[in-house]
Write an enzyme that holds these catalytic residues in place. Structure first.
Site, short mmCIF file in Angstrom:
data_model
loop_
_atom_site.label_atom_id
_atom_site.label_comp_id
_atom_site.label_asym_id
_atom_site.label_seq_id
_atom_site.Cartn_x
_atom_site.Cartn_y
_atom_site.Cartn_z
N LYS A 204 18.96 1.21 7.96
CA LYS A 204 18.63 0.60 6.67
C LYS A 204 19.10 -0.85 6.63
O LYS A 204 18.46 -1.70 6.00
CB LYS A 204 19.28 1.39 5.52
CG LYS A 204 18.67 2.78 5.27
CD LYS A 204 19.32 3.42 4.04
CE LYS A 204 19.29 4.93 4.03
NZ LYS A 204 18.03 5.56 3.72
N GLU B 268 24.98 -2.19 -1.98
CA GLU B 268 24.01 -2.90 -2.82
C GLU B 268 24.25 -2.61 -4.29
O GLU B 268 24.97 -1.68 -4.65
CB GLU B 268 22.56 -2.59 -2.39
CG GLU B 268 22.16 -1.15 -2.43
CD GLU B 268 20.77 -0.89 -1.83
OE1 GLU B 268 20.37 -1.56 -0.85
OE2 GLU B 268 20.08 0.01 -2.34
N HIS C 22 19.83 12.57 -5.51
CA HIS C 22 19.04 11.57 -4.77
C HIS C 22 17.95 12.20 -3.92
O HIS C 22 17.50 11.62 -2.94
CB HIS C 22 19.95 10.69 -3.90
CG HIS C 22 21.01 9.97 -4.68
ND1 HIS C 22 20.71 9.08 -5.68
CD2 HIS C 22 22.36 10.03 -4.64
CE1 HIS C 22 21.83 8.61 -6.19
NE2 HIS C 22 22.85 9.19 -5.58
N ARG D 291 7.09 7.99 9.00
CA ARG D 291 6.52 9.32 9.24
C ARG D 291 5.64 9.68 8.07
O ARG D 291 5.55 8.94 7.09
CB ARG D 291 7.65 10.35 9.35
CG ARG D 291 8.56 10.28 8.12
CD ARG D 291 9.60 11.37 8.11
NE ARG D 291 10.71 11.08 7.22
CZ ARG D 291 10.75 11.39 5.93
NH1 ARG D 291 9.73 11.98 5.35
NH2 ARG D 291 11.81 11.08 5.21
P1 ADP Z 1 17.40 8.28 1.71
O1 ADP Z 1 17.28 7.76 3.12
O2 ADP Z 1 18.45 9.29 1.56
O3 ADP Z 1 16.06 8.66 1.15
P2 ADP Z 1 17.23 5.93 -0.02
O4 ADP Z 1 17.76 4.60 0.32
O5 ADP Z 1 15.76 6.10 0.06
O6 ADP Z 1 17.95 7.01 0.89
O7 ADP Z 1 17.73 6.32 -1.48
C1 ADP Z 1 17.55 7.60 -1.99
C2 ADP Z 1 17.61 7.57 -3.51
O8 ADP Z 1 18.84 7.00 -3.98
C3 ADP Z 1 16.55 6.75 -4.18
O9 ADP Z 1 15.34 7.44 -4.32
C4 ADP Z 1 17.19 6.41 -5.51
O10 ADP Z 1 17.11 7.49 -6.39
C5 ADP Z 1 18.64 6.21 -5.15
N1 ADP Z 1 18.95 4.79 -4.87
C6 ADP Z 1 18.90 4.18 -3.67
N2 ADP Z 1 19.24 2.89 -3.78
C7 ADP Z 1 19.52 2.66 -5.08
C8 ADP Z 1 19.97 1.52 -5.83
N3 ADP Z 1 20.20 0.35 -5.26
N4 ADP Z 1 20.15 1.66 -7.15
C9 ADP Z 1 19.94 2.86 -7.77
N5 ADP Z 1 19.55 3.96 -7.11
C10 ADP Z 1 19.34 3.87 -5.78
P1 ADP Z 2 10.72 12.65 1.85
O1 ADP Z 2 11.60 11.47 2.04
O2 ADP Z 2 9.60 12.75 2.85
O3 ADP Z 2 10.24 12.83 0.47
P2 ADP Z 2 13.06 14.28 1.67
O4 ADP Z 2 13.84 13.06 1.38
O5 ADP Z 2 13.05 15.37 0.69
O6 ADP Z 2 11.57 13.93 2.13
O7 ADP Z 2 13.49 14.91 3.02
C1 ADP Z 2 14.73 14.68 3.56
C2 ADP Z 2 14.66 14.91 5.03
O8 ADP Z 2 14.41 16.29 5.31
C3 ADP Z 2 13.55 14.13 5.64
O9 ADP Z 2 13.99 13.67 6.90
C4 ADP Z 2 12.46 15.16 5.75
O10 ADP Z 2 11.67 14.80 6.84
C5 ADP Z 2 13.20 16.45 5.99
N1 ADP Z 2 12.51 17.63 5.43
C6 ADP Z 2 12.26 17.88 4.15
N2 ADP Z 2 11.62 19.05 4.00
C7 ADP Z 2 11.44 19.56 5.23
C8 ADP Z 2 10.84 20.75 5.75
N3 ADP Z 2 10.28 21.64 4.95
N4 ADP Z 2 10.87 20.94 7.08
C9 ADP Z 2 11.43 20.03 7.89
N5 ADP Z 2 12.02 18.90 7.46
C10 ADP Z 2 12.02 18.65 6.15
MG MG Z 3 14.47 7.48 0.86
#
Ligand code: ADP
Ligand code: ADP
Ligand code: MG
Length: 691
Positions: A116, A200, A235, A292
């Site tokens: 990230k 952040e 989250h 993906r």
């Molecule tokens: P992951 O790899 O676990 O999906 P993300 O960076 O996509 O991590 O963040 C997951 C979730 O965390 C986001 O969908 C949001 O709800 C929350 N989030 C991430 N960054 C922020 C931020 N800077 N401020 C508020 N919420 C955040």
């Molecule tokens: P996305 O970011 O695609 O909405 P999630 O944040 O819920 O998915 O998924 C978290 C992680 O778990 C991701 O790496 C996703 O690829 C994996 N994952 C979620 N559901 C499944 C499943 N049913 N089988 C395998 N991997 C999964």
């Molecule tokens: Mg994410």
């Protein structure tokens, strides 16, 4: 196009990929672990190969084994699905080295977006807006602390290699920083093997809006609009929809173009998602890119009439994107709900078990790649799609994701999609493990979601509405449970008495010579451990052609006449007083699962006989389940009986209890006569099981 592909995944996404491959005439090879020998994904693929034990590390994460299977089976490409190896750049390299196509982006793009922190640096150069923060290499605790103070609290710490909502800490003030950093790094190293973090600004009431992008090997890159995934717990996404409510066309275009710029900056190819975090005023910032296919991709398919897995296969085979940007348009509205085996009332704790009963909404009418079917008929939820990796009888094991299915609905507008989602959830029945269906229904029908008052704190903010105090089971549910029990007893007694059907003692029809027979059925709430235990005593009086039931919760506070109007297996139509009630009753051991009015009432039936057989079977003696009177003796000394045959009938606690043969065997001795009073636990017969 390929002639054969290997699907390096399991569950719902493996089945999803197989469906598209089949439609395109591409053969599929499944891989499976020992825990999945009978899984649906194994059944739906053309070939299947066992690759190792249940633990993912020894099966679905073994890239070398999977590549060997692909080569041996003659597959030309590997689809990784999501999770597992889907974002593993080394695996993509290994595929290429083995001469196999990895259906996904180039390894270099995965590496660029895998961190990230590095991704944010790249995006900065591509002029994609970023959340203010620090994403550099300096990991010194004091330095990071100063950075956090500078950003201003609340601050979010994120594991740079993180995913799935893990490795994040919200810090409310400077005093908490040191401890939060240490715990974040601990989780990061144990979950992702890398303790690098970034800091952040933690936005207040933000929305999660992401853009689906697609690029081919010929240099075309487009966006397929946005998805709003703001409804989250820990989250992690719970509901996803497309398009995002209240999205002006200019902002949609700006976000789409920013996402395309992000993809181009890393030489992206294939399906990808650029995730943004947006303020309520619409300003948005790059969060991360998932390299993906996304779990929630179906909502995009529903509104664009595309099959994104087909696009993935075509692009991986070197074909151009099937559509240009100006050929894409949004049609209607789609919502996805993730049906999880989990217990929302207990902090969303995953629940494992067997899907003993699984009824999905009727008439699922959506064809991948086709156009949504509209108004397929009265009472039929049109535009409903289910992506599932399990069938009735399958287990949700502790080894993998507890997702049971994805329920996706399409509507001409958000209002129609919402109504269809609520209806489809009301028709979804699961028995055997805890699910989030009732919670999802409250969420979808709740004030915040239905009015699109969206932000990532929606669930937290609406605790009272989403987790209402336990409600007593309504009279209609108790009446259905009672009727189902009475009807089941009739069947059992008819089967037991066999040729001797005329013998009233062999039947449980409530037949009595003089007065109408009255008994009490006692029920409890399944979740008695978590909630103040509720007990329901339903007083039942048998009459010539109907019953009189005294139902707790009945507004009239008086016994009412209950009739069975129709029964079809486990589906009942009854009349409770003047009211028609319809529902399904599923028995699972001592639990009676009543589904009526779109709700699920798991009731415990306190059957005093339920445990009576357990000791009898061992000792060879059949004992009285409680003190009572012998009202019938149906077996004689020396008689050979079959398992389940009624031997003695007792009356106790105003209920009649049939003592049945626990096995095929011989009655050696009958110890009481009709009319005798017997003590609790007293042996009634001596019984010898057949060898
Ligand atoms: P992951 O790899 O676990 O999906 P993300 O960076 O996509 O991590 O963040 C997951 C979730 O965390 C986001 O969908 C949001 O709800 C929350 N989030 C991430 N960054 C922020 C931020 N800077 N401020 C508020 N919420 C955040
Ligand atoms: P996305 O970011 O695609 O909405 P999630 O944040 O819920 O998915 O998924 C978290 C992680 O778990 C991701 O790496 C996703 O690829 C994996 N994952 C979620 N559901 C499944 C499943 N049913 N089988 C395998 N991997 C999964
Ligand atoms: Mg994410």
């Amino acid at each position: 196009m390929f002639t054969k592909i290997l699907i390096a995944n399991r569950g719902e996404i493996a089945c999803r990929v197989a469906a598209t491959a089949r439609r395109l005439g591409v053969k599929t090879v499944a891989v499976y672990s020992e825990a999945d020998a009978n899984a649906k994904h194994v059944a739906v693929c053309d070939e299947a190969v066992l690759i190792g034990p249940a633990a993912a590390k020894e099966s679905y994460l073994c890239g070398d084994k999977i590549i060997a299977v692909a080569l041996a089976s003659g597959a030309q490409a590997i689809h990784p699905g999501y999770g597992f190896l889907s974002e593993n750049a080394d695996f993509a390299d290994a595929c290429a080295a083995a001469g196999l196509v990895f259906i996904g982006p180039p390894a270099s793009a995965m590496r660029a977006m895998g961190s990230k922190s590095a991704a944010k640096s790249l995006m900065e150069k591509a002029k994609v807006p970023l959340v203010p923060g620090y994403h550099g290499d300096n990991q010194d605790a004091d330095f990071l602390h100063t950075q956090a103070d500078k950003i201003g609290y609340p601050v979010l710490l994120k594991a740079s290699a993180g995913g799935g909502g893990k490795g994040m800490r919200v810090i409310e003030g400077s005093a908490e920083f040191k401890a939060a950093l240490a715990s974040c790094k601990r989780e990061a190293i144990s979950s992702f093997g890398d303790d690098k973090v970034l800091a952040e600004k933690y936005l207040q009431r933000p929305r999660h809006i992401e853009i689906q992008v697609f690029a081919d090997t010929l240099g075309n890159c487009i966006y397929l609009f946005e998805r709003d995934c703001s409804v989250q717990r820990r989250h992690q996404k719970v509901l996803e929809e497309a398009p995002a409510p209240n999205m002006p066309a200019e902002r949609r275009a700006a976000m789409g173009e920013a996402a395309v710029a992000a993809a181009k900056a890393v030489g992206y190819v294939g399906a990808g998602t650029v995730e943004f975090i947006a303020n309520q005023d619409g300003t948005f910032y790059f969060m991360e890119m998932n390299t993906r296919l996304q779990v929630e991709h179906p909502v995009t398919e529903m509104i664009t009439g595309t099959d994104l897995v087909e696009w993935q296969l075509r692009v991986a085979a070197g074909e151009p994107l099937p559509k240009r940007q100006d050929e894409l348009a949004i049609n209607g509205h789609a919502i996805e709900a993730r049906i999880y085996a989990e217990n929302p009332e207990k902090g969303f704790l995953p629940s494992i078990g067997t899907l003993r009963h699984l009824q999905t909404p009727q008439a699922v009418v959506f064809e991948l790649g086709g156009t949504p079917a509209h108004g397929a008929g009265l009472g039929v939820p049109a535009g409903v799609r289910i992506d599932s990796g399990v069938r009735e009888g399958d287990a949700i094991s502790p080894f993998y994701d507890p997702m049971i299915a994805k329920l996706i609905v399409w509507g001409a507008d958000r209002k129609q999609a919402l109504a269809r989602m609520a209806q489809a959830l009301a028709q979804y029945q699961i028995v055997g493990l805890a699910s989030n269906i009732a919670f999802l229904k409250r969420l979808v029908e709740g004030q915040a979601f239905s009015t699109a008052d969206l932000d990532t704190g929606l669930i937290e903010r609406n605790q009272a509405e989403l987790f209402p105090a336990a409600q007593a089971a309504p009279a209609a549910a108790l009446a259905l449970a009672a009727v189902a029990l009475i009807e089941a007893e009739k069947e059992v007694s008819a089967a037991q008495s066999g040729a001797n059907r005329a013998d009233p003692w062999g039947q449980a029809l409530g037949w009595r010579m003089n007065n109408p027979y009255t008994r009490t059925l006692s029920f409890g709430d399944e979740y008695a451990a978590a909630l103040p235990a509720k007990a329901y005593a339903v007083k039942l009086t048998y009459r010539a052609s109907d019953w009189l039931l005294d139902l707790p919760g009945n507004p009239e506070h008086a016994p009412c006449v209950v009739n069975l109007m129709a029964q079809d297996g486990n589906d009942f139509s009854i009349k409770v007083g003047e009211r028609a009630v319809h529902g399904t009753v599923r028995r699972d051991g001592e639990l009676l699962h009543v589904f009526t009015g779109g709700a699920h009432y798991p009731l415990v039936y306190h059957d005093p006989m339920a445990h009576a057989g357990e000791t009898e079977a061992e000792g060879g003696r059949l004992t009285a389940p409680m003190p009572g009177k012998v009202v019938a003796v149906l077996a004689a000394k020396g008689q050979e009986v079959k398992k389940g045959d009624a031997l003695v009938i007792m009356e106790a606690m105003k209920m009649e209890h049939t003592i049945a043969a626990p096995h095929d065997g011989l009655v050696e001795e009958v110890l009481y006569n009709v009319g005798d009073q017997v003590a609790d636990g007293a042996p009634l017969l001596a019984f010898k099981a057949a060898a």
